[in-house]
Design a protein around this motif. Structure first.
Motif, PDB file in Angstrom:
ATOM      1  N   VAL A   1       0.857  -1.296   0.094  1.00 20.92           N
ATOM      2  CA  VAL A   1      -0.003   0.038  -0.022  1.00 20.92           C
ATOM      3  C   VAL A   1       0.855   1.110  -0.064  1.00 20.92           C
ATOM      4  O   VAL A   1       0.647   2.213  -0.768  1.00 20.92           O
ATOM      5  CB  VAL A   1      -0.945   0.109   1.361  1.00 20.92           C
ATOM      6  CG1 VAL A   1      -1.653   1.324   1.535  1.00 20.92           C
ATOM      7  CG2 VAL A   1      -2.192  -0.971   0.953  1.00 20.92           C
ATOM      8  N   GLU A   2       2.022   1.307   1.046  1.00 18.88           N
ATOM      9  CA  GLU A   2       2.777   2.481   0.824  1.00 18.88           C
ATOM     10  C   GLU A   2       3.237   2.733  -0.580  1.00 18.88           C
ATOM     11  O   GLU A   2       3.531   4.064  -0.969  1.00 18.88           O
ATOM     12  CB  GLU A   2       3.639   2.292   2.150  1.00 18.88           C
ATOM     13  CG  GLU A   2       3.172   2.490   3.418  1.00 18.88           C
ATOM     14  CD  GLU A   2       4.216   2.395   4.383  1.00 18.88           C
ATOM     15  OE1 GLU A   2       5.420   2.580   4.142  1.00 18.88           O
ATOM     16  OE2 GLU A   2       3.982   2.500   5.775  1.00 18.88           O
ATOM     17  N   HIS A   3       3.742   1.625  -1.001  1.00 14.92           N
ATOM     18  CA  HIS A   3       4.346   1.828  -2.709  1.00 14.92           C
ATOM     19  C   HIS A   3       3.505   2.388  -3.593  1.00 14.92           C
ATOM     20  O   HIS A   3       3.627   3.256  -4.350  1.00 14.92           O
ATOM     21  CB  HIS A   3       4.951   0.831  -2.953  1.00 14.92           C
ATOM     22  CG  HIS A   3       5.632   0.684  -4.350  1.00 14.92           C
ATOM     23  ND1 HIS A   3       6.855   1.120  -4.394  1.00 14.92           N
ATOM     24  CD2 HIS A   3       5.079   0.379  -5.499  1.00 14.92           C
ATOM     25  CE1 HIS A   3       7.025   1.245  -5.880  1.00 14.92           C
ATOM     26  NE2 HIS A   3       6.220   0.737  -6.485  1.00 14.92           N
ATOM     27  N   LEU A   4       2.187   1.767  -3.415  1.00 13.12           N
ATOM     28  CA  LEU A   4       1.240   2.276  -4.313  1.00 13.12           C
ATOM     29  C   LEU A   4       0.960   3.537  -3.983  1.00 13.12           C
ATOM     30  O   LEU A   4       0.638   4.470  -5.122  1.00 13.12           O
ATOM     31  CB  LEU A   4       0.056   1.391  -4.183  1.00 13.12           C
ATOM     32  CG  LEU A   4       0.021  -0.204  -4.668  1.00 13.12           C
ATOM     33  CD1 LEU A   4      -1.292  -0.861  -3.959  1.00 13.12           C
ATOM     34  CD2 LEU A   4       0.119  -0.024  -6.304  1.00 13.12           C
ATOM     35  N   HIS A   5       0.638   4.171  -2.920  1.00 17.31           N
ATOM     36  CA  HIS A   5       0.227   5.393  -2.570  1.00 17.31           C
ATOM     37  C   HIS A   5       1.051   6.439  -3.082  1.00 17.31           C
ATOM     38  O   HIS A   5       1.120   7.408  -3.529  1.00 17.31           O
ATOM     39  CB  HIS A   5       0.211   5.489  -0.900  1.00 17.31           C
ATOM     40  CG  HIS A   5      -0.281   7.040  -0.484  1.00 17.31           C
ATOM     41  ND1 HIS A   5      -1.349   7.677  -0.801  1.00 17.31           N
ATOM     42  CD2 HIS A   5       0.644   8.053  -0.009  1.00 17.31           C
ATOM     43  CE1 HIS A   5      -1.463   8.930  -0.392  1.00 17.31           C
ATOM     44  NE2 HIS A   5      -0.315   9.031   0.464  1.00 17.31           N
ATOM     45  N   SER A   6       2.495   6.057  -2.737  1.00 13.91           N
ATOM     46  CA  SER A   6       3.880   6.907  -3.097  1.00 13.91           C
ATOM     47  C   SER A   6       3.938   6.965  -4.529  1.00 13.91           C
ATOM     48  O   SER A   6       4.163   8.319  -5.066  1.00 13.91           O
ATOM     49  CB  SER A   6       5.124   6.415  -2.589  1.00 13.91           C
ATOM     50  OG  SER A   6       6.073   7.056  -3.269  1.00 13.91           O
TER      51      SER A   6
END
Length: 472
Positions: free
Chosen positions: A458-463
Motif C-alpha cells: 500500500v505505501e508503495h502504491l500510494h507513493s
C-alpha cells in the motif's frame, strides 16, 4: 504450493483411472505433431503476454486476480474428464461436490437447512436431503437472471426495484424477462435511499427489491436489515446481489480494523435469494457464480419433462433446477477442493478478505493525510476511490488529471495499474460540495485491493500515485 508438481500429479491420476477401463487407441484425426504444437504454443503464450499483470500487487485496478493454485489444480484435474453437471449421470462425482460446496455457501450466509421433498418430473424428488435450494452458475449475471426469473414467476406483472448504483445486470435482465425495472436513488455513500425506496414500493408496482452488498463501483453496501421490514410491509420479496461482496459476511463482527458491523450481513439469512461470485473473493477461475433460494419450493419453476436427460438417475440434480443446461463440473470440483483448504469461514477465507480490507483502510488513511490526493468516500469493503487534488478544484480538472494518471501509471518504468470510475455531478456534490461543478461528472481513480498481498504494498502504491499526481 508447487503448482507444476500438482498439475503433473493431476494428469497421472486421471490417466491411471482411465487405464482401468482397458486400452484403446486415440483416433488419428486427433493426433497433433509435437513440433507443430510447439510452434503454435510459442505463438499462443506470446499472445497471452498482451495482458495486464493481474497477479501483481502493483495491479490495483479492476476486480481481477488469478485463481488460487488449488482451484487451478481442481479445475484442470476434473476438466480432463470433462463432467457435465447438468444431470447426475453427467458428473456423479462433481455433482456431489457441487452439493457440498453450495451447502457451505448457504451456511456462510446463515440459511437454514430444513427437510423437504417436493415432486419433480415423473414424481421424482427434486431434493430430499438439501435445503435451501442453490446451485453454481457460469456467472453472477446468470445467477441474477435466475433470481429475477423466480421473482417474476412469484409476482407476475410486478417489477423490480434496485439501487441506481446497482450493477447494470439488473436493468438488462429485467428487459430480457419483460419486467419493469425501477432504479432507486442512492445516499451520500452510494447506498439505496430508504425514503426513495418507500416511495417506489408505495406504488404497488414492485414485487422484488434487489439489494447490493458491495457495488462494483464503490463497494457500497445497501442496508439489508433496514429494507427487510419495509419490504415485508409491502409484500415484496428481497433479493441480495452479493456477487462482489458476499464473502465479506465472514468479517461481520470480527475484531480488528478489518471487522465489519454485524448488520447488514447477519440479515442476509432472511433474504429470499442471494447471489455470490466465487470467481471473485472465492479464489476461483472465471465461470463460477452461485444463486441460493431460501425457499426450496421455488424449484417448481424449473421443472420439465425432457425424455432424454436422465440415464439411470431418478433424482433431479442441481443442474436440472437451473436455467442453464450444460455446466462445467470442473467448476464445482475447483470450488470443492479450494473449500477443503480455505473454507468459507472467518478463519479460512475470512483471513484472505481481512488482508484486503486492512489494505483499503490503510490507503484511505494515507490519502486523507495527502496534499496531492483526496478520498472520494470511505471504503466500505476493499475498494478505494480517490482523485487528484487540482487547482482550481473543478470536475473538469479532476477528470483530466485522473485520466492522465491512469495512462501515465501504466506507461511508467515503475508501473502502477489503476482504474477509473465516472462519478456524476450530483454524486460528487453530495460528497465534495466545494468542488466546482463545471461538467456533468468526472472520472475518479479506483483501486480494488482484493489480493491479500496488497496489504504489504500500500505505501508503495500510494507513493507512486502521489508522484504521478505531482508530475501533473
Amino acid at each position: 504450493m508447487d503448482l507444476q508438481h500438482w498439475l503433473g500429479r493431476a494428469t497421472h491420476a486421471i490417466q491411471d483411472w482411465a487405464d482401468g477401463f482397458g486400452p484403446y487407441r486415440p483416433h488419428p484425426s486427433l493426433q497433433v505433431d509435437d513440433d507443430r504444437f510447439g510452434t503454435v504454443f510459442e505463438e499462443f503464450t506470446g499472445r497471452l503476454k498482451d495482458n495486464y499483470p493481474f497477479f501483481h500487487p502493483h495491479y490495483a485496478g479492476q476486480m481481477l486476480k488469478p485463481p488460487h493454485p488449488a482451484a487451478v489444480v481442481g479445475h484442470l484435474t476434473a476438466m480432463l474428464i470433462n463432467p457435465n453437471n447438468h444431470a447426475l449421470d453427467g458428473g456423479p462425482a462433481t455433482a456431489a461436490m457441487e452439493r457440498e460446496a453450495v451447502a457451505r455457501l448457504a451456511a456462510m450466509f446463515g440459511y437454514d437447512t430444513l427437510p423437504h421433498s417436493p415432486s419433480g418430473a415423473g414424481g421424482a424428488p427434486i431434493r430430499s436431503d438439501y435445503a435451501p435450494l442453490g446451485h453454481l452458475t457460469t456467472s453472477g449475471t446468470i445467477a441474477n437472471l435466475e433470481a429475477l426469473f423466480v421473482a417474476r414467476e412469484l409476482h407476475p406483472g410486478r417489477g423490480v426495484a434496485h439501487s441506481a448504483d446497482a450493477h447494470y445486470t439488473h436493468g438488462r435482465m429485467c428487459h430480457v424477462l419483460d419486467m419493469t425495472s425501477h432504479p432507486v436513488r442512492t445516499d451520500g455513500q452510494g447506498r439505496m435511499d430508504l425514503d426513495a425506496l418507500e416511495d417506489v414500493l408505495s406504488t404497488g408496482d414492485v414485487g422484488t427489491v434487489v439489494l447490493t452488498t458491495g457495488t462494483t463501483g464503490l463497494g457500497a453496501v445497501d442496508p439489508v436489515h433496514e429494507v427487510l421490514p419495509l419490504a415485508e410491509r409491502h409484500g415484496v420479496r428481497v433479493h441480495v446481489d452479493a456477487a462482489y461482496g458476499g464473502f465479506f459476511t465472514l468479517l461481520a463482527g470480527a475484531d480488528g480494523p478489518e471487522g465489519l458491523p454485524p448488520e447488514p450481513w447477519r440479515a442476509l439469512a432472511r433474504a429470499d435469494s442471494i447471489v455470490v461470485d466465487p470467481h471473485k473473493h472465492g479464489l476461483q477461475p472465471y465461470g463460477c457464480g452461485a444463486v441460493l433460494f431460501r425457499d426450496p419450493e421455488v424449484g417448481r419453476f424449473y421443472l420439465h419433462d425432457s425424455p432424454y436427460t436422465y440415464f439411470t438417475s431418478t433424482e433431479l440434480h442441481l443442474g436440472e433446477i437451473s436455467l442453464e443446461c450444460s455446466r462445467a463440473g470442473a467448476a464445482a470440483a475447483a470450488l470443492w477442493l479450494t473449500f477443503q483448504l480455505l473454507p468459507p469461514t472467518p478463519d479460512g477465507l475470512g483471513r484472505v478478505l481481512a488482508a484486503g480490507r486492512r489494505a483499503a483502510l490503510q490507503w484511505a488513511d494515507l490519502i486523507e493525510a495527502s496534499d496531492l490526493l483526496e478520498l472520494y468516500q470511505q471504503p466500505q469493503l476493499d475498494i478505494v476511490t480517490y482523485f487528484p487534488a487540482v487547482d482550481p478544484a473543478s470536475l473538469a480538472g479532476i477528470d483530466a488529471a485522473s485520466a492522465r494518471i491512469l495512462a501515465d501509471g501504466m506507461e511508467s518504468p515503475d508501473p502502477v495499474f489503476l482504474s477509473t470510475l465516472k462519478a456524476g455531478r450530483e454524486a460528487f456534490a453530495a460528497r465534495h460540495p466545494k468542488i466546482t461543478a463545471d461538467a456533468d461528472g468526472a472520472r475518479i481513480l479506483r483501486s480494488v485491493l482484493m489480493k491479500p498481498e496488497s496489504e504489504h504494498h500500500v505505501e508503495h502504491l500510494h507513493s507512486r500515485v502521489e508522484r504521478l499526481a505531482q508530475a501533473g
